[in-house]
Design a protein around this motif. Structure first.
Motif, PDB file in Angstrom:
ATOM      1  N   ASP A   1      51.915  63.989  11.059  1.00 51.01           N
ATOM      2  CA  ASP A   1      53.217  64.093  11.697  1.00 51.01           C
ATOM      3  C   ASP A   1      53.328  62.988  12.739  1.00 51.01           C
ATOM      4  O   ASP A   1      52.515  62.925  13.669  1.00 51.01           O
ATOM      5  CB  ASP A   1      53.390  65.456  12.367  1.00 51.01           C
ATOM      6  CG  ASP A   1      53.390  66.603  11.372  1.00 51.01           C
ATOM      7  OD1 ASP A   1      53.674  66.353  10.189  1.00 51.01           O
ATOM      8  OD2 ASP A   1      53.109  67.742  11.783  1.00 51.01           O
TER       9      ASP A   1
ATOM     10  N   GLN B   1      62.275  63.322  17.130  1.00 48.79           N
ATOM     11  CA  GLN B   1      62.248  63.341  15.670  1.00 48.79           C
ATOM     12  C   GLN B   1      60.801  63.212  15.197  1.00 48.79           C
ATOM     13  O   GLN B   1      60.013  62.482  15.775  1.00 48.79           O
ATOM     14  CB  GLN B   1      63.072  62.174  15.125  1.00 48.79           C
ATOM     15  CG  GLN B   1      63.156  62.125  13.631  1.00 48.79           C
ATOM     16  CD  GLN B   1      64.020  60.949  13.160  1.00 48.79           C
ATOM     17  OE1 GLN B   1      64.668  60.282  13.933  1.00 48.79           O
ATOM     18  NE2 GLN B   1      63.994  60.706  11.864  1.00 48.79           N
TER      19      GLN B   1
ATOM     20  N   GLU C   1      58.456  62.504  11.701  1.00 53.15           N
ATOM     21  CA  GLU C   1      58.372  62.122  10.295  1.00 53.15           C
ATOM     22  C   GLU C   1      57.058  62.647   9.751  1.00 53.15           C
ATOM     23  O   GLU C   1      56.041  62.633  10.442  1.00 53.15           O
ATOM     24  CB  GLU C   1      58.443  60.613  10.145  1.00 53.15           C
ATOM     25  CG  GLU C   1      59.768  60.059  10.608  1.00 53.15           C
ATOM     26  CD  GLU C   1      59.901  58.588  10.322  1.00 53.15           C
ATOM     27  OE1 GLU C   1      59.382  58.138   9.283  1.00 53.15           O
ATOM     28  OE2 GLU C   1      60.528  57.904  11.137  1.00 53.15           O
ATOM     29  N   HIS C   2      57.086  63.107   8.518  1.00 54.82           N
ATOM     30  CA  HIS C   2      55.914  63.738   7.919  1.00 54.82           C
ATOM     31  C   HIS C   2      55.394  62.914   6.747  1.00 54.82           C
ATOM     32  O   HIS C   2      56.172  62.358   5.971  1.00 54.82           O
ATOM     33  CB  HIS C   2      56.266  65.146   7.418  1.00 54.82           C
ATOM     34  CG  HIS C   2      56.902  65.994   8.453  1.00 54.82           C
ATOM     35  ND1 HIS C   2      56.180  66.607   9.446  1.00 54.82           N
ATOM     36  CD2 HIS C   2      58.197  66.309   8.669  1.00 54.82           C
ATOM     37  CE1 HIS C   2      57.011  67.279  10.221  1.00 54.82           C
ATOM     38  NE2 HIS C   2      58.232  67.109   9.769  1.00 54.82           N
ATOM     39  N   TRP C   3      54.084  62.884   6.634  1.00 55.04           N
ATOM     40  CA  TRP C   3      53.403  62.279   5.490  1.00 55.04           C
ATOM     41  C   TRP C   3      52.377  63.288   5.006  1.00 55.04           C
ATOM     42  O   TRP C   3      51.662  63.887   5.815  1.00 55.04           O
ATOM     43  CB  TRP C   3      52.696  60.994   5.877  1.00 55.04           C
ATOM     44  CG  TRP C   3      53.614  59.853   6.126  1.00 55.04           C
ATOM     45  CD1 TRP C   3      54.200  59.523   7.308  1.00 55.04           C
ATOM     46  CD2 TRP C   3      54.067  58.902   5.174  1.00 55.04           C
ATOM     47  NE1 TRP C   3      54.992  58.421   7.145  1.00 55.04           N
ATOM     48  CE2 TRP C   3      54.924  58.013   5.842  1.00 55.04           C
ATOM     49  CE3 TRP C   3      53.822  58.707   3.814  1.00 55.04           C
ATOM     50  CZ2 TRP C   3      55.537  56.950   5.203  1.00 55.04           C
ATOM     51  CZ3 TRP C   3      54.424  57.646   3.180  1.00 55.04           C
ATOM     52  CH2 TRP C   3      55.279  56.782   3.873  1.00 55.04           C
TER      53      TRP C   3
ATOM     54  N   ARG D   1      56.163  61.360   1.511  1.00 52.90           N
ATOM     55  CA  ARG D   1      56.856  61.656   2.763  1.00 52.90           C
ATOM     56  C   ARG D   1      57.421  63.073   2.695  1.00 52.90           C
ATOM     57  O   ARG D   1      58.595  63.265   2.473  1.00 52.90           O
ATOM     58  CB  ARG D   1      57.960  60.649   2.980  1.00 52.90           C
ATOM     59  CG  ARG D   1      57.405  59.249   3.180  1.00 52.90           C
ATOM     60  CD  ARG D   1      58.464  58.327   3.572  1.00 52.90           C
ATOM     61  NE  ARG D   1      58.909  58.700   4.906  1.00 52.90           N
ATOM     62  CZ  ARG D   1      59.502  57.905   5.747  1.00 52.90           C
ATOM     63  NH1 ARG D   1      59.746  56.689   5.408  1.00 52.90           N
ATOM     64  NH2 ARG D   1      59.868  58.319   6.930  1.00 52.90           N
TER      65      ARG D   1
ATOM     66  N   SER E   1      54.566  57.758  16.881  1.00 52.28           N
ATOM     67  CA  SER E   1      54.737  56.608  15.984  1.00 52.28           C
ATOM     68  C   SER E   1      54.177  55.343  16.617  1.00 52.28           C
ATOM     69  O   SER E   1      53.579  54.506  15.939  1.00 52.28           O
ATOM     70  CB  SER E   1      56.212  56.408  15.645  1.00 52.28           C
ATOM     71  OG  SER E   1      56.674  57.480  14.868  1.00 52.28           O
TER      72      SER E   1
END
Length: 126
Positions: free
Chosen positions: A31, A37, A39-41, A54, A67
């Motif tokens: 994460d 915000q 973003e997920h992988w 993703r 990030s």
């Protein structure tokens, strides 16, 4: 998310045979947070192979990083284990997955193999 991070995840499948040994079997959710915000992988690992996507999903381990920190990891400017120990990122679950995944990150700029340094020192003495 930066282009460097995108390229990093895209490169995982081709680099996996050289990086992953027999201990890493499972799914790691990564994460990456920016402002409000995330973003997920999802990275599925098995010996010599990786699939990344993703998405969120059931995972054996979850690693949260900003990030900005992840970009520094991808460039070799930071180290994953040090970041977790300094509480700059968090990890929960199967630690073997985290330890295996961190091998995908490059060494810091200027890092040399200690064996190479030792050979040079022996060569100078001869």
């Amino acid at each position: 998310m930066t282009e460097a991070t995108e390229r990093f995840f895209e490169s995982l499948p081709t680099r996996a045979p050289a990086v992953l040994g027999g201990l890493a079997v499972g799914t790691l959710q990564i994460d990456l947070g920016t402002d409000h915000q995330t973003e997920h992988w999802l990275v599925r690992m098995r010996p010599g192979a990786v699939q990344s996507s993703r998405e969120r999903g059931p995972a054996d381990a979850i690693w949260y990083s900003s990030s900005a920190l992840f970009d520094r990891l991808v460039s070799g400017e930071a180290q994953a284990l040090a970041a977790v120990l300094r509480n700059e990122s968090t990890f929960s679950g199967d630690v073997v997955l985290f330890l295996a995944f961190r091998r995908f990150f490059p060494d810091p700029p200027g890092t040399r193999d200690p064996r190479e340094v030792a050979r040079e020192a022996v060569g100078r003495r001869a």
